[in-house]
Design an enzyme around this catalytic site. Structure first.
Site, PDB file in Angstrom:
ATOM      1  N   GLY A  31       0.642  -1.154   0.153  1.00 44.93           N
ATOM      2  CA  GLY A  31       0.153   0.001   0.009  1.00 44.93           C
ATOM      3  C   GLY A  31       0.848   1.327   0.085  1.00 44.93           C
ATOM      4  O   GLY A  31       2.026   1.186  -0.407  1.00 44.93           O
ATOM      5  N   ALA A  32       0.266   2.307   0.166  1.00 42.43           N
ATOM      6  CA  ALA A  32       0.829   3.656   0.602  1.00 42.43           C
ATOM      7  C   ALA A  32       1.373   4.019  -1.231  1.00 42.43           C
ATOM      8  O   ALA A  32       2.500   4.226  -1.310  1.00 42.43           O
ATOM      9  CB  ALA A  32       1.825   3.802   1.185  1.00 42.43           C
ATOM     10  N   HIS A  34       2.458   4.629  -5.058  1.00 43.87           N
ATOM     11  CA  HIS A  34       2.952   5.924  -5.678  1.00 43.87           C
ATOM     12  C   HIS A  34       2.947   5.495  -7.135  1.00 43.87           C
ATOM     13  O   HIS A  34       2.828   4.296  -7.636  1.00 43.87           O
ATOM     14  CB  HIS A  34       4.156   6.397  -5.139  1.00 43.87           C
ATOM     15  CG  HIS A  34       5.185   5.260  -4.643  1.00 43.87           C
ATOM     16  ND1 HIS A  34       5.912   4.579  -5.876  1.00 43.87           N
ATOM     17  CD2 HIS A  34       5.926   4.726  -3.667  1.00 43.87           C
ATOM     18  CE1 HIS A  34       6.536   3.716  -5.434  1.00 43.87           C
ATOM     19  NE2 HIS A  34       6.675   3.877  -3.986  1.00 43.87           N
ATOM     20  N   GLY A  36       5.471   4.590  -8.603  1.00 42.25           N
ATOM     21  CA  GLY A  36       6.291   3.287  -8.995  1.00 42.25           C
ATOM     22  C   GLY A  36       5.337   2.084  -8.815  1.00 42.25           C
ATOM     23  O   GLY A  36       5.514   1.347  -9.704  1.00 42.25           O
ATOM     24  N   HIS A  37       4.556   1.909  -7.921  1.00 50.14           N
ATOM     25  CA  HIS A  37       3.582   0.711  -8.113  1.00 50.14           C
ATOM     26  C   HIS A  37       2.713   0.985  -9.205  1.00 50.14           C
ATOM     27  O   HIS A  37       2.326  -0.137  -9.983  1.00 50.14           O
ATOM     28  CB  HIS A  37       2.871   0.930  -6.679  1.00 50.14           C
ATOM     29  CG  HIS A  37       3.412   0.978  -5.579  1.00 50.14           C
ATOM     30  ND1 HIS A  37       3.723   2.088  -4.482  1.00 50.14           N
ATOM     31  CD2 HIS A  37       3.862  -0.064  -4.646  1.00 50.14           C
ATOM     32  CE1 HIS A  37       4.251   1.587  -3.480  1.00 50.14           C
ATOM     33  NE2 HIS A  37       4.659  -0.026  -3.484  1.00 50.14           N
ATOM     34  N   ASP A 153      13.947  -2.578  -4.991  1.00 49.51           N
ATOM     35  CA  ASP A 153      14.264  -3.606  -3.977  1.00 49.51           C
ATOM     36  C   ASP A 153      15.032  -4.701  -4.752  1.00 49.51           C
ATOM     37  O   ASP A 153      14.242  -5.984  -4.801  1.00 49.51           O
ATOM     38  CB  ASP A 153      12.862  -4.097  -3.263  1.00 49.51           C
ATOM     39  CG  ASP A 153      12.217  -3.025  -2.413  1.00 49.51           C
ATOM     40  OD1 ASP A 153      12.694  -2.561  -1.562  1.00 49.51           O
ATOM     41  OD2 ASP A 153      10.930  -2.463  -2.934  1.00 49.51           O
ATOM     42  N   SER A 193       9.306   5.972  -3.422  1.00 46.24           N
ATOM     43  CA  SER A 193       9.401   4.959  -2.205  1.00 46.24           C
ATOM     44  C   SER A 193       8.143   5.423  -1.325  1.00 46.24           C
ATOM     45  O   SER A 193       8.053   6.689  -1.125  1.00 46.24           O
ATOM     46  CB  SER A 193      10.552   5.057  -1.428  1.00 46.24           C
ATOM     47  OG  SER A 193      10.407   4.481  -0.205  1.00 46.24           O
ATOM     48  N   SER A 194       7.631   4.626  -0.852  1.00 46.92           N
ATOM     49  CA  SER A 194       6.285   4.869   0.089  1.00 46.92           C
ATOM     50  C   SER A 194       6.970   5.730   1.343  1.00 46.92           C
ATOM     51  O   SER A 194       6.512   6.653   2.092  1.00 46.92           O
ATOM     52  CB  SER A 194       5.612   3.720   0.641  1.00 46.92           C
ATOM     53  OG  SER A 194       5.198   2.976  -0.390  1.00 46.92           O
ATOM     54  N   ARG A 195       8.171   5.331   1.735  1.00 51.66           N
ATOM     55  CA  ARG A 195       8.981   6.111   2.910  1.00 51.66           C
ATOM     56  C   ARG A 195       9.129   7.461   2.466  1.00 51.66           C
ATOM     57  O   ARG A 195       9.209   8.064   3.520  1.00 51.66           O
ATOM     58  CB  ARG A 195      10.311   5.324   3.206  1.00 51.66           C
ATOM     59  CG  ARG A 195      10.025   3.903   3.720  1.00 51.66           C
ATOM     60  CD  ARG A 195      11.322   3.185   3.894  1.00 51.66           C
ATOM     61  NE  ARG A 195      11.081   1.766   4.101  1.00 51.66           N
ATOM     62  CZ  ARG A 195      11.253   1.154   5.257  1.00 51.66           C
ATOM     63  NH1 ARG A 195      11.540   1.829   6.305  1.00 51.66           N
ATOM     64  NH2 ARG A 195      10.830  -0.133   5.273  1.00 51.66           N
TER      65      ARG A 195
HETATM   66  O1  PAF Z   1       8.098  -4.775  -1.834  1.00 54.53           O
HETATM   67  C1  PAF Z   1       7.329  -4.785  -0.928  1.00 54.53           C
HETATM   68  O2  PAF Z   1       6.463  -3.842  -0.917  1.00 54.53           O
HETATM   69  C2  PAF Z   1       7.148  -5.881  -0.139  1.00 54.53           C
HETATM   70  O3  PAF Z   1       8.267  -6.467   0.240  1.00 54.53           O
HETATM   71  C3  PAF Z   1       6.123  -6.997  -0.741  1.00 54.53           C
HETATM   72  C4  PAF Z   1       6.768  -7.600  -2.009  1.00 54.53           C
HETATM   73  C5  PAF Z   1       4.853  -6.702  -1.186  1.00 54.53           C
HETATM   74  C6  PAF Z   1       5.864  -8.144   0.428  1.00 54.53           C
HETATM   75  O4  PAF Z   1       5.279  -7.646   1.593  1.00 54.53           O
END
Ligand code: PAF
Length: 287
Positions: A31-32, A34, A36-37, A153, A193-195
């Protein structure tokens, strides 16, 4: 778009799609969301008939309780975004729905052939075990044809690929293909990044020093007699020289084995930096 909170309903809904011969893509997230997702979800939607996005802040991958508590949560906003970019199902379970008490407290221990022993794995013991615990559970439930992960990641992606390749012989996850997608950056270069939500405006400016240094290091690597060790040190020194940033590690490793390398061929530099209390990660491929 449908929001699903139970494993049974998820399995039932996906089975109905598969019966119609539809291909299914999965984007696991915490979640959160952005851009990128969003790039993963758009790609998934363009390559599959059905797009499933999980939104689950997985407690078993946090080895720091404060980090887990502070992780941003915004399901309603996430759902609006996902609806607008072509997701069909959002799976947003509670931790109790995902895990038994035993699984939560004493997770099964996976073997990653050593890929979890360096960088993030060394700094966050048990982190990748928790990641693979939740990702493999999602794979079992959704049985996707393709699953999408960001290259930010990088070690996580390498470990998930390893896990899927290793179980391919047993056919555990069917014909699952893991799709790695490039890092999405702000125009300034900062990796999304969500952070980043936890950075003040001033810290966001300071944090630009991370990607800038990584991009500079591509030039340093091409200088006559450049060595991996020297470039590695220069990256650390340059980032640490920026007030407000502190490098936890910078390692130039082979892109497949993640082992230290002394050549820039097939190498990737992975960095983790504290900007105040916020832990940011980024990476750069040398070729
Ligand atoms: O990359 C992430 O956001 C998390 O590590 C994932 C792959 C969703 C697993 O919780």
């Amino acid at each position: 778009m449908q929001i699903i909170t139970t494993k049974a309903e998820l399995e039932h809904s996906i089975q109905a799609c598969k019966m119609k011969g539809q291909t299914v893509g999965l984007v696991p997230t915490m979640g959160a969301l952005h851009e990128g997702h969003a790039s993963l979800v758009r790609r998934c939607a363009s390559e599959n008939d059905v797009t499933v996005v999980s939104v689950f802040v997985n407690p078993t991958q946090f080895n720091n309780k404060e980090d887990l508590a502070k992780y941003p949560r915004s399901l309603q906003r996430d759902a609006e975004l996902l609806n607008s970019i072509g997701a069909h199902f959002v799976f947003a379970p509670t931790p109790e729905e995902m895990y038994t008490a035993e699984e939560m407290n004493e997770p099964f221990k996976f073997d990653f052939g050593g890929l979890d022993e360096m960088m993030e794995g060394a700094m966050r013991p048990g982190h990748f075990n928790g990641v693979v615990q939740v990702v493999s559970r999602l794979f079992y439930l959704v049985k996707p044809d393709r699953a999408y992960f960001g290259e930010k990641d990088y070690q996580q992606l390498a470990i998930i690929r390893f896990m899927v390749e290793r179980s391919a012989l047993a056919g555990t996850f069917g014909n699952l293909t893991i799709v790695g997608c490039p890092i999405v950056r702000e125009q300034s270069g900062l990796a999304l990044s969500s952070r980043n939500e936890r950075l003040s405006a001033e810290q966001k400016q300071i944090a630009l020093g991370i990607s800038k240094t990584l991009f500079d290091s591509l030039r340093w690597a091409k200088e006559p007699n450049a060595s991996v060790l020297a470039v590695q040190q220069r990256v650390v020194e340059n980032i640490n020289a920026i007030h407000g940033l502190e490098v936890e590690y910078y390692q130039i490793v082979d892109q497949t084995t993640l082992l230290p390398t002394d050549t820039f061929n097939h190498a990737i530099g992975c960095v983790t930096v504290y900007c105040g209390a916020v832990r940011l990660i980024d990476n750069i491929k040398y070729c």
